[in-house]
Scaffold this motif. Structure first.
Motif, short mmCIF file in Angstrom:
data_model
loop_
_atom_site.label_atom_id
_atom_site.label_comp_id
_atom_site.label_asym_id
_atom_site.label_seq_id
_atom_site.Cartn_x
_atom_site.Cartn_y
_atom_site.Cartn_z
N ILE A 305 0.86 -1.19 0.00
CA ILE A 305 0.00 0.00 0.00
C ILE A 305 0.89 1.24 0.00
O ILE A 305 1.90 1.27 0.72
CB ILE A 305 -0.85 0.01 1.31
N MET A 306 0.54 2.23 -0.78
CA MET A 306 1.24 3.52 -0.70
C MET A 306 0.20 4.59 -0.45
O MET A 306 -0.88 4.56 -1.06
CB MET A 306 1.95 3.83 -2.01
N THR A 307 0.51 5.52 0.41
CA THR A 307 -0.44 6.59 0.72
C THR A 307 0.21 7.94 0.47
O THR A 307 1.36 8.16 0.86
CB THR A 307 -0.87 6.49 2.21
N THR A 308 -0.51 8.82 -0.21
CA THR A 308 0.06 10.13 -0.50
C THR A 308 -1.03 11.20 -0.57
O THR A 308 -2.17 10.90 -0.92
CB THR A 308 0.84 10.11 -1.85
N GLY A 309 -0.65 12.41 -0.25
CA GLY A 309 -1.53 13.55 -0.48
C GLY A 309 -1.30 14.10 -1.88
O GLY A 309 -0.62 13.47 -2.70
N LEU A 310 -1.85 15.28 -2.14
CA LEU A 310 -1.64 15.93 -3.44
C LEU A 310 -0.46 16.89 -3.32
O LEU A 310 -0.20 17.43 -2.24
CB LEU A 310 -2.90 16.70 -3.86
N GLY A 311 0.23 17.09 -4.43
CA GLY A 311 1.45 17.88 -4.35
C GLY A 311 1.62 18.87 -5.48
O GLY A 311 0.69 19.10 -6.25
N PRO A 312 2.84 19.44 -5.57
CA PRO A 312 3.11 20.50 -6.55
C PRO A 312 3.50 19.97 -7.93
O PRO A 312 3.71 18.76 -8.10
CB PRO A 312 4.31 21.22 -5.92
N GLY A 313 3.62 20.87 -8.87
CA GLY A 313 4.04 20.51 -10.22
C GLY A 313 5.55 20.38 -10.34
O GLY A 313 6.29 20.59 -9.36
N ALA A 314 6.02 20.04 -11.54
CA ALA A 314 7.44 19.83 -11.79
C ALA A 314 8.22 21.11 -11.52
O ALA A 314 7.73 22.21 -11.78
CB ALA A 314 7.64 19.42 -13.24
N ARG A 315 9.42 20.97 -10.99
CA ARG A 315 10.22 22.16 -10.68
C ARG A 315 11.71 21.82 -10.66
O ARG A 315 12.08 20.66 -10.47
CB ARG A 315 9.83 22.75 -9.32
N LEU A 316 12.53 22.86 -10.80
CA LEU A 316 13.97 22.67 -10.75
C LEU A 316 14.40 22.43 -9.31
O LEU A 316 13.80 22.99 -8.38
CB LEU A 316 14.67 23.91 -11.28
#
Ligand code: DP6
Length: 320
Positions: A305-316
């Motif tokens: 099982i993997m659990t994650t929230g929502l996150g940001p877009g691609a970045r340097l």
């Protein structure tokens, strides 16, 4: 001539399935996704005039199989006469198992390569370049809830709700860890050419997109659940009805759906979605995450099982 970027995979709630232009890899339909927070791909790109050929290392091992697709992406960004590149990729989740590793890889590669060349590309150019490598990767350029729209002869990718504005948790039930039998590009073409349901899928997508957009704007979990599950099952129905049939599910995939249905019957705010693989993604409100994770972990055939929230877009990355 070098840079590092990081990107997270995204999971479509309203799916991209089918292409309207194979050469430019333009999707037949728009899509809406959520970008994840805790799964990532980090890409380091170093162009070097002294190199005779491109090289790729993925999670500390040379990877000749994936290299041509990444090299083609660099050709589109830097031109075919570009210096060759060392590409080093690190990914903290299973690759090619229906967890959208290509989405995070190509989003990170596009951002890193543009920076390594010193090119300031606007969001539209980045989306076009990432999308040409892999349609879904254009969505990983943004965080939170993201829409990819077909606009004229082009695509347009926008954030439609920030991750923090409507927090969600995604519980991923891994039912198989090996690579998938048919890649999504090939499966989409089989669907387009042979499925009797393909035309109505394309026709109905605008309706599903409008429903999902409205549900997200109103933070209406029930409405988002209803349209997301419907859209997911429609996409898989197209594949099941194509010739040859494409079936990504296994017995545990179906058992996970029963688990989610059982939770819903108990009033737990959760819904499922499934992509081109056997894993089940359960999207829930954060307060339900523990209950959902425990129920899926206890489901027969679930390996992890993997659990994650929502996150940001691609970045340097700052240190690049
Ligand atoms: C089922 O973006 O991997 O995950 O453009 O051919 O690389 P290509 O396809 P890809 O397909 C994603 C399919 C999906 C649905 C989605 O993410 O919208």
């Amino acid at each position: 001539m070098q840079a590092t970027a990081i990107a997270q995979p995204n999971i479509a709630l309203i799916k991209y399935w089918g292409k309207r232009d194979l050469d430019r890899n333009l999707p037949a339909v728009g899509s809406i996704s959520i970008t994840l927070r805790d799964l990532f791909t980090r890409m380091h790109v170093a162009f070097d005039e002294a190199l005779a050929a491109d090289t790729l290392v993925v999670n500390d091992a040379p990877d000749a199989a994936m290299l041509p697709r990444l090299a083609a992406c660099l050709d589109r960004i830097a031109g075919e006469a570009r210096p060759r590149a060392h590409i080093v990729s690190t990914c903290n989740f299973p690759i090619a198992a229906g967890l959208a590793s290509s989405a995070s890889s190509f989003a990170a590669l596009t951002v890193a390569a543009a920076a390594a060349l010193g090119r300031e590309l606007d969001a539209g150019e980045l989306a076009r370049l990432a999308g040409q490598a892999s349609g879904s990767s254009a969505r990983s350029l943004f965080g939170g809830f993201v829409e990819l729209a077909n606009v004229g002869d082009d695509i347009e990718v926008t954030n439609i709700c920030e991750a923090e504005a409507w927090p969600m948790t995604v519980v991923i039930a891994i039912t198989e860890t090996g690579p998938k039998p048919v890649g999504s590009s090939e499966a989409m073409e089989i669907s387009r050419r042979t499925s009797p349901f393909y035309a109505s899928w394309v026709e109905q997508q605008a309706d599903d997109l409008a429903k999902a957009r409205a549900a997200i704007a109103a933070h209406d979990f029930g409405a988002l659940k209803s349209v997301s599950e419907h859209n997911c099952l429609k996409m898989h129905s197209i594949m099941w009805a194509s010739r040859p049939p494409v079936v990504y599910w296994n017995a545990a995939t179906l058992r996970c759906l029963e688990t989610v249905r059982g939770l819903q019957a108990d009033g737990v705010p959760v819904f499922f979605t499934i992509d081109a693989g056997p894993q089940v993604k359960a999207v829930c409100l954060p307060e339900a995450a523990g209950t959902v994770a425990a129920a899926l972990r206890a489901t027969d055939g679930v390996r992890n099982i993997m659990t994650t929230g929502l996150g940001p877009g691609a970045r340097l990355e700052a240190d690049s």
